[in-house]
Design an enzyme around this catalytic site. Structure first.
Site, short mmCIF file in Angstrom:
data_model
loop_
_atom_site.label_atom_id
_atom_site.label_comp_id
_atom_site.label_asym_id
_atom_site.label_seq_id
_atom_site.Cartn_x
_atom_site.Cartn_y
_atom_site.Cartn_z
N ASP A 90 -11.34 15.32 -43.97
CA ASP A 90 -10.37 15.36 -42.87
C ASP A 90 -10.63 14.31 -41.80
OD1 ASP A 90 -8.98 17.61 -43.87
OD2 ASP A 90 -10.52 18.95 -43.09
N ASN B 93 5.48 8.43 -0.82
CA ASN B 93 5.38 6.98 -0.65
C ASN B 93 6.73 6.37 -0.29
OD1 ASN B 93 2.80 7.56 -1.55
ND2 ASN B 93 2.66 5.70 -2.77
N ASP C 257 -5.28 22.36 -42.07
CA ASP C 257 -5.98 22.71 -43.30
C ASP C 257 -5.86 24.22 -43.50
OD1 ASP C 257 -7.62 22.30 -45.53
OD2 ASP C 257 -9.41 22.82 -44.39
N GLU D 14 -2.22 5.32 -4.32
CA GLU D 14 -3.61 5.02 -4.64
C GLU D 14 -4.34 6.22 -5.24
OE1 GLU D 14 -2.27 2.03 -1.74
OE2 GLU D 14 -2.16 4.22 -1.82
N VAL E 248 0.84 -1.20 0.00
CA VAL E 248 0.00 0.00 0.00
C VAL E 248 0.87 1.25 0.00
CG1 VAL E 248 -1.68 1.32 1.35
CG2 VAL E 248 -1.97 -1.14 1.08
N ASP F 250 -11.78 20.60 -41.12
CA ASP F 250 -13.20 20.94 -40.97
C ASP F 250 -14.10 20.12 -41.88
OD1 ASP F 250 -12.48 22.00 -43.38
OD2 ASP F 250 -12.98 24.07 -42.89
N ASP G 83 -2.43 13.63 0.99
CA ASP G 83 -1.63 13.74 -0.24
C ASP G 83 -2.51 14.03 -1.44
OD1 ASP G 83 0.64 13.29 1.15
OD2 ASP G 83 1.09 11.32 0.32
#
Length: 898
Positions: free
Chosen positions: A638, A700, A333, A291, A286, A634, A732
């Site tokens: 495309d 950790n 484009d 986590e 853990v 557009d 945390d």
């Protein structure tokens, strides 16, 4: 006859009308109802077939594919089986929240084919059995004779057998900015799609004239359907962030397993109880796995999406916002993206005057400048006569609307109407034309005849070289003069010069008609008086040049990909400051190997006359070269490239549904400059993800060092699993999320794009994480070791609270890897200040509220205990600040990108 199976289709544009009729087994009276019904059974309906869409459940389950998520689920299962159901519930709640956020962003993904289907017209006018009738467009079959009228969409791919002033807007399919003239004829085999003037394609729009055409392809066999097929075959790209998080998850999983096994082995050698050591192993696992990291990443990206929306960037997929920050090449484009997609007259040349016309788009505001000085165009007889002619010989109209001025008609005619309006001219109060000879691609001119006081007058506009050939005089200095060969060649030279600058050139002429003249086009359009010509351009967006400059400073290449001709494309690129060694056409690309294209793209930034397949090939080549490619677009054409690119960017206003639904991001304002703002936001997001990932891992490591150190020293378990989860998920998590709101560093747009394959944790990052984490762990051991023999609960509370206090100091170190606090401002991230204060308040509740004492195994602390922890943690911050100040001095006050 075309085959719905695997047989190749004929190259229709290269056939004669008779060949087409024979190939399709049809004729001028169209198909009979019986034949049409039989072909419908054979070829199927004129619709696009979509692949089966993912269900909501499938999209939701896809959120659990991350390696880190799988590891968390395993950790929750282990916690449950060792009798820690609350730990398991806390982990699963975080996992579920993460999946829910991802699902809410991605549900609308994969709707490109649905959007393409909606663009097909519902009704079509056909000739069957010699009679005109309207049918459902889905019932069209190859061989049907279709009638085309202005304002209608083309219902299938057609071979044109008759066209009168027929013009089709093919921008959604080919990217061509101007309507394309369509007429009967035969072209060479292999003619580029944008140049097939004898064909009209499904999904395009008739903007002028009318015509007849035989259906040569329906449904998925159309060019429209072929692009739909490309969209289906293009897989979704994995984002750099997703790849890096998976790599991190795998590394952490292996580390957690290894450390847990090692610790259990050490404990057994120390003759500790097996159950106790299993609990230690779970605690270490853990402690290793952050986590809260997936949820913090997801929430940070979600917050970033809201920030991008304020900058007119609508993100459709969570990771796309971060991916934008890694972009190294933008394939954009031209039409509607770098330009306004509004044709504008910029110069008018008469025999006596050359005037520059200011203003852009369809807003009828601007001046006429001669030698950079404003003039009254109506006081200049040559300008007035030219502008009046192109206004009378015109079908477009200009009108104001809620969203600004609009042109109804072709863009070119609209540009001429707007130019006349800038001079104060309009058709209001003018009589209707008595006769008209329409424009088509063969004649290349249009003529209208008006009855005026002095007699009938013909006004003509069209290709200037065509009008010159039919003119015998021009008006100079107010008098008609003979159009000599020398004058004619001089005018042609000027026309060529305009064209070489990317201008579309339209000429005008007139002729007072003598009594008794035969009223045919050939007779009327002869012996003309040439009035001059205008240069028309699709104006670049005013902010696009600055956006390209900013891209250059950020180390981002810009490649213009357009369906327009090379001259126009290069002229626009030059106006925008986009340096390019000429242009590559689609034909050039087909003749070149991939390696050669890659080399040319380092110097040539303009690609013209390209198809959907060409765009996909270019993106693939750039990606293999290591580029993170953004594709803007557009049109329907495309859509496949938008899906293939690392990040597809569609236009929000002028973009098609197909483009928007295939994209990762939509520009709400169609503004290329918004991409630059999005890149800055994406870079900020990635910086912040790197910050809180390193911060969480250093925390950790601190937990790990404390637990393993205590184990090696023969101490009781310093932190129990539920306390570690509280640190990882609550304190945390809150500070890490606030760290995700850190403002961008001042030089963020002067850096080169990051390497997408570079791990989020570099060698230096691991070193910092280990050093700071070890320091936090040693301090935690010190806080625990002094009192554990007399009061284990209070000792664990000191270690538990001390680790949180030390981490709150440490989070300030991670606000910047290069700048000390006095340079970035202590209060420049108010969310982090509130998070620190909130974490301290939460920890005080945990320490002093009895229900939390029971839940987390804590005991009250004295004020002296708090003071000791505060003093122990202060050097962690001071050391980080001293290192950054020293780094600045060594580098002369200008930190390198890190």
């Amino acid at each position: 006859m075309p085959s719905p199976g695997g047989n190749p289709l004929p190259d229709w544009c290269s056939l004669t009308p008779d060949d087409v009729r024979r190939e399709l087994d049809t004729g001028p009276e169209g198909l009979s109802e019986e034949e049409a019904a039989g072909r419908l059974q054979r070829y199927g309906e004129n619709v696009l077939r979509a692949e089966e869409r993912e269900t909501r459940l499938q999209v939701f389950l896809r959120q659990f594919k991350s390696v880190l998520i799988v590891i968390l689920i395993v950790a929750a299962a282990i916690s449950f089986f060792v009798g820690e159901p609350l730990d398991a519930a806390a982990i699963l709640a975080i996992v579920f929240l993460n999946a829910l956020l991802g699902f809410s962003q991605e549900w609308r993904a994969g709707e490109a084919i649905e959007a393409l289907k909606k663009m097909l017209v519902q009704r079509a006018a056909v000739v069957r059995g010699g009679e005109r009738q309207e049918i459902d467009a889905s019932a069209l079959v190859p061989g049907d004779l279709v009638l085309l009228e202005m304002g209608e969409q083309v219902p299938a791919d057609l071979f044109i057998v008759e066209g009168t002033s027929l013009e089709v807007d093919e921008a959604p399919l080919t990217g061509e900015s101007s309507p394309v003239d369509k007429a009967e004829g035969t072209l060479r085999a292999g003619t580029a799609l944008a140049e097939r003037s004898n064909m009209a394609f499904a999904g395009t729009m008739v903007v002028n004239g009318h015509g007849l055409g035989f259906v040569v392809a329906t449904g998925m066999q159309t060019e429209f359907g072929r692009i739909a097929g490309l969209s289906q075959r293009v897989g979704d790209e994995t984002t750099p962030l997703a790849r890096q998080m998976d790599r991190l998850g795998r590394d952490l999983g292996l580390i957690a397993l290894g450390i847990a096994i090692l610790a259990v082995a050490v404990g057994i050698l120390q003759e500790r109880g097996l159950l106790e050591m299993f609990l230690v192993g779970v605690s270490l696992a853990v402690a290793v796995i952050p986590e809260g990291l997936p949820a913090v990443v997801t929430l940070t990206l979600a917050v970033g999406i809201k920030s991008m929306m304020r900058r007119n960037c609508l993100i459709r997929h969570l990771p796309a916002s971060e991916t934008l920050g890694a972009v190294s090449v933008i394939c954009t484009d031209k039409t509607g993206t770098l330009t306004r997609n509004e044709m504008t007259v910029v110069r008018v040349r008469t025999p006596d005057t050359e005037a520059e016309v200011t203003g852009a788009g369809y807003i009828p505001e601007g001046e006429f400048l001669v030698e950079e000085k404003p003039v009254d165009p109506l006081a200049d007889r040559g300008l007035r006569r030219f502008l009046r002619t192109v206004l009378l010989c015109n079908h477009a109209t200009l009108s104001p609307g809620e969203e600004g001025w609009r042109v109804f008609g072709t863009p070119t005619e609209g540009a001429l109407v707007v130019a006349a309006a800038k001079a104060g001219l309009s058709r209001e109060g003018m009589p209707e034309a008595a006769q008209e000879f329409s424009f088509n691609s063969t004649r290349k001119r249009m003529t209208v005849i008006y009855r005026e006081d002095g007699g009938d007058v013909a006004y003509v506009k069209g290709a200037p070289e065509v009008l010159l050939a039919r003119s015998s005089r021009l008006i100079a200095a107010g008098s008609a003069v003979v159009l000599t060969t020398g004058r004619r060649e001089a005018i042609l030279h000027e026309i060529e010069e305009y064209a070489s600058r990317g201008l579309r050139v339209i000429g005008a002429a007139c002729r007072p008609l003598p009594p008794g003249i035969e009223r045919t086009a050939e007779a009327v359009e002869d012996d003309l008086t040439f009035l001059g010509f205008a240069g028309i351009v699709d104006s670049p967006r005013p902010e696009a040049a600055e956006a390209i400059r900013l891209c250059r400073s950020a180390g981002i290449d810009v490649v213009m990909i357009t369906g327009d001709n090379p001259l126009t494309a290069c002229a626009v690129a030059h106006d925008l400051g986009l340096a390019s060694e000429g242009a590559l056409t689609g034909t050039d690309l087909e003749a070149m190997a991939d390696d050669e294209i890659a080399r040319r793209l380092r110097r040539t930034k303009v690609l013209s006359r390209v198809t959907a397949e060409h765009k996909l090939r270019v993106i693939d080549i750039l990606s293999r070269e290591g580029a993170v490619v953004a594709m803007t677009g557009d049109g329907v054409n495309d859509a496949p490239a938008l899906k293939k690119a690392s990040i597809g960017i569609a236009m929000g206003i002028k973009g098609t549904d197909a483009a928007r639904e295939s994209s990762d991001m939509v520009l709400v304002d169609d503004n290329f400059a918004s991409i630059v703002a999005g890149v800055e936001e994406g870079r900020r997001e990635y910086d912040n993800i790197a910050r809180f990932t390193r911060y969480l891992l250093s925390s950790n490591v601190g937990e790990l060092v404390a637990i393993v150190g205590g184990l090696l020293l023969g101490l009781p378990l310093i932190l129990i699993p539920v306390q570690i989860l509280w640190i990882n998920l609550v304190t945390d998590g809150v500070t890490a999320l606030a760290l995700g709101l850190e403002p961008a560093e001042r030089d963020i747009m002067q850096r080169r794009p990051r390497d997408p394959e570079e791990a989020i944790l570099t060698r230096n990052a691991y070193l910092v994480i280990l050093i700071l984490g070890a320091w936090l762990g040693i301090l935690t051991l010190y806080a625990f070791s002094g009192i554990y023999e007399t009061d284990l609960d209070r000792a664990r509370t000191m270690a538990f609270t001390g680790l949180i206090v030390f981490e709150l100091y440490n989070v300030l170190n991670f606000r910047s890897f290069r700048f000390p606090l006095h340079r970035i401002g202590f209060f420049s991230n108010p969310a982090l200040v509130l998070a620190i204060l909130g974490s301290l308040v939460l920890q005080a509740l945990v320490v002093y509220v009895p229900v939390f004492n029971a839940f987390l195994g804590t005991a009250p602390l004295t004020l002296a205990d708090w003071g000791l922890l505060a003093l122990l943690g202060l050097p962690v911050l001071l050391a980080g600040e001293a290192y950054k100040i020293l780094l600045l001095r060594v580098r002369g006050g200008s930190p390198a990108a890190g």
